[in-house]
Enzyme design. Structure first.
Site, PDB file in Angstrom:
ATOM      1  N   TRP A 126       0.980  55.216  31.700  1.00 22.06           N
ATOM      2  CA  TRP A 126       2.141  56.052  30.872  1.00 22.06           C
ATOM      3  C   TRP A 126       3.107  54.480  30.686  1.00 22.06           C
ATOM      4  O   TRP A 126       3.430  54.125  31.666  1.00 22.06           O
ATOM      5  CB  TRP A 126       2.587  57.153  31.677  1.00 22.06           C
ATOM      6  CG  TRP A 126       3.692  57.672  30.981  1.00 22.06           C
ATOM      7  CD1 TRP A 126       3.660  58.190  29.433  1.00 22.06           C
ATOM      8  CD2 TRP A 126       5.148  58.078  31.374  1.00 22.06           C
ATOM      9  NE1 TRP A 126       4.809  58.652  29.237  1.00 22.06           N
ATOM     10  CE2 TRP A 126       5.743  58.833  30.482  1.00 22.06           C
ATOM     11  CE3 TRP A 126       5.479  57.755  32.715  1.00 22.06           C
ATOM     12  CZ2 TRP A 126       6.995  58.979  30.717  1.00 22.06           C
ATOM     13  CZ3 TRP A 126       7.015  58.191  32.793  1.00 22.06           C
ATOM     14  CH2 TRP A 126       7.757  58.879  31.856  1.00 22.06           C
ATOM     15  N   ASP A 207       1.910  60.143  41.018  1.00 17.57           N
ATOM     16  CA  ASP A 207       2.364  60.785  39.751  1.00 17.57           C
ATOM     17  C   ASP A 207       1.503  62.069  39.182  1.00 17.57           C
ATOM     18  O   ASP A 207       0.616  61.943  38.705  1.00 17.57           O
ATOM     19  CB  ASP A 207       2.571  59.822  38.594  1.00 17.57           C
ATOM     20  CG  ASP A 207       3.459  60.402  37.361  1.00 17.57           C
ATOM     21  OD1 ASP A 207       3.743  61.742  37.402  1.00 17.57           O
ATOM     22  OD2 ASP A 207       3.795  59.773  36.665  1.00 17.57           O
ATOM     23  N   ALA A 209       2.129  65.085  37.155  1.00 16.09           N
ATOM     24  CA  ALA A 209       2.889  65.611  36.032  1.00 16.09           C
ATOM     25  C   ALA A 209       1.905  66.964  35.433  1.00 16.09           C
ATOM     26  O   ALA A 209       2.605  67.310  34.340  1.00 16.09           O
ATOM     27  CB  ALA A 209       3.170  64.472  35.064  1.00 16.09           C
ATOM     28  N   LYS A 242       5.360  70.256  32.164  1.00 19.35           N
ATOM     29  CA  LYS A 242       4.410  70.913  31.514  1.00 19.35           C
ATOM     30  C   LYS A 242       3.771  72.060  32.143  1.00 19.35           C
ATOM     31  O   LYS A 242       3.707  73.084  31.347  1.00 19.35           O
ATOM     32  CB  LYS A 242       3.235  69.761  31.510  1.00 19.35           C
ATOM     33  CG  LYS A 242       3.298  68.615  30.462  1.00 19.35           C
ATOM     34  CD  LYS A 242       4.275  67.500  31.043  1.00 19.35           C
ATOM     35  CE  LYS A 242       4.230  66.353  30.070  1.00 19.35           C
ATOM     36  NZ  LYS A 242       4.994  65.146  30.422  1.00 19.35           N
TER      37      LYS A 242
END
Ligand code: LMR
Length: 391
Positions: A126, A207, A209, A242
């Site tokens: 990202w 991470d 997400a 999300k």
């Protein structure tokens, strides 16, 4: 003073939002920023979130500050969702403004604890990961991840690079649904990655997400749980943007796992970092998440809706792979059906991405990352034909 400022590079993902908005072609398709959209193009407020908000409005009696770390009930509920039970004795945690806030605080914690530690990022990752690392003046390195030829993982390259990580460096891993590629490690590959990093004495920073967007809520947490169990120390930065659909509420968490003996000092450092950066973390989204996770009926409804979202994206993947087979008369894009999460990197050139935008009003990130959820049954064949036209 202000005249000394130089223009900053624009974020490539956020730039697309503005370009898309300014395009007045009716048939335009937005596959840019990672936001879930239903078949009508709407990013809905989830039913359980609406219900929790109503209940909150009826029962909330004060807006006074929460704790520096956020509400303990939030940390307990979300840590449980991510890691399962049994970690409370060694887990320190803070509520953060979104997953980005958690990444930022994780990096600041690393800088406090071990100045000079290098942060290893997957290539690609990202774009905001390297951006924040550089902004904080921390050293950065890359490990191989994506195999452009197969659109899968370059596992041999990845292992070779991780075998060069010096002791004490930090390796950022995408817990599930790799952003931007959509290519993910298998459980057996995770085991090998963990074994190598343990042998190197590296510290993992996960991470997470997109829990619930790949293979399911539990399956998507598996790798993170393995990491938590395998390492004496690990950092986990997670986002509720999300999976709860509460993007603008900025709801994230940083969990720092260490020994029970060090927990209080670690917690104190996390609280300190919150205080330095923004004092108290935002509470509205965190409270909704807590209410949903603590209430059996709300939780069941949220899980059911999240599962619909996941299956919808999986369906779109299968349809797109199928339409691309027809449009290109090849199996070149079959990987789209195997990838998981919101994104797939299609392997198109920058020039092809520009042509898709200019000639076909299809917006995707310059590296040819598409947001699968930006599609629907009508636009899948349109996209497949447009891709075939620019090949
Ligand atoms: C994305 O990668 O599109 C999302 O994580 C949204 C963002 O902030 O970039």
């Amino acid at each position: 003073m202000l005249e000394a400022l130089n223009p900053q590079p624009q974020d490539k993902i956020l730039q697309l939002i503005a370009m898309f908005r300014e395009d007045d072609r009716a048939e335009k398709i937005d596959l840019g920023v990672g936001v879930y959209k239903d078949a009508t193009g709407l990013t809905p407020v989830m039913r359980a979130v609406k219900a929790a908000e109503k209940k909150l409005w009826e029962t909330e009696t004060t807006k006074t500050y929460t704790g520096l770390a956020g509400e303990p009930a939030y940390a307990a509920a979300l840590t449980g969702l991510i890691l399962g039970e049994g970690h409370s004795a060694r887990a320190a945690a803070i509520a953060t403004p979104g997953g980005t806030g958690a990444i930022r605080q994780a990096l600041e914690l690393i800088r406090l604890a071990r100045p000079g530690a290098k942060i290893w990022l997957s290539n690609p990752t990202w774009p905001n990961h390297p951006s924040i690392v550089k902004y904080l003046g921390m050293p950065l390195a890359e490990y191989r991840y994506f195999d452009v030829a197969t659109s899968g993982i370059d596992f041999a390259g990845l292992i070779e690079d991780l075998n060069n990580v010096p002791e004490g460096d930090v390796v950022l891993l995408h817990g599930c649904c790799h952003n931007p590629t959509g290519a993910n490690l298998s459980p057996a590959q995770w085991d090998e990655v963990i074994a190598v990093l343990r042998a190197r004495g590296a510290v993992p920073l996960v991470d997470l997400a997109y829990q619930g967007f790949g293979d399911g809520l539990e399956a998507d947490a598996e790798a993170t749980r393995k990491v938590a169990a395998a390492f004496p120390e690990a950092l986990i930065a997670a986002s509720c943007s999300k999976n709860f659909g509460i993007y603008r509420e900025r709801t994230g968490i940083l969990i720092a796992l260490g020994t029970p003996e060090r927990k209080a000092v670690v917690q104190g450092n996390l609280n300190f970092l919150n205080r330095q950066n923004y004092s108290f973390p935002p509470d509205h989204g965190a409270r909704l998440v807590t209410m949903i996770l603590e209430d059996a009926a709300l939780r069941a409804d949220w899980q059911a809706e999240l599962e619909e979202v996941r299956l919808n994206m999986l369906n779109l993947r299968r349809q797109l792979a199928e339409e691309l087979r027809k449009a290109t008369n090849s199996d070149r894009f079959d990987f789209v059906a195997d990838h998981r999460g919101m994104f797939s990197r299609l392997g198109l050139t920058e020039a092809q991405v520009v042509r898709l935008r200019e000639d076909h009003a299809v917006y995707m990130v310059g590296d040819s990352r598409i947001n699968i959820a930006g599609l629907n049954a009508r636009t899948v064949p349109v996209l497949a034909r447009a891709i075939a036209a620019v090949l």
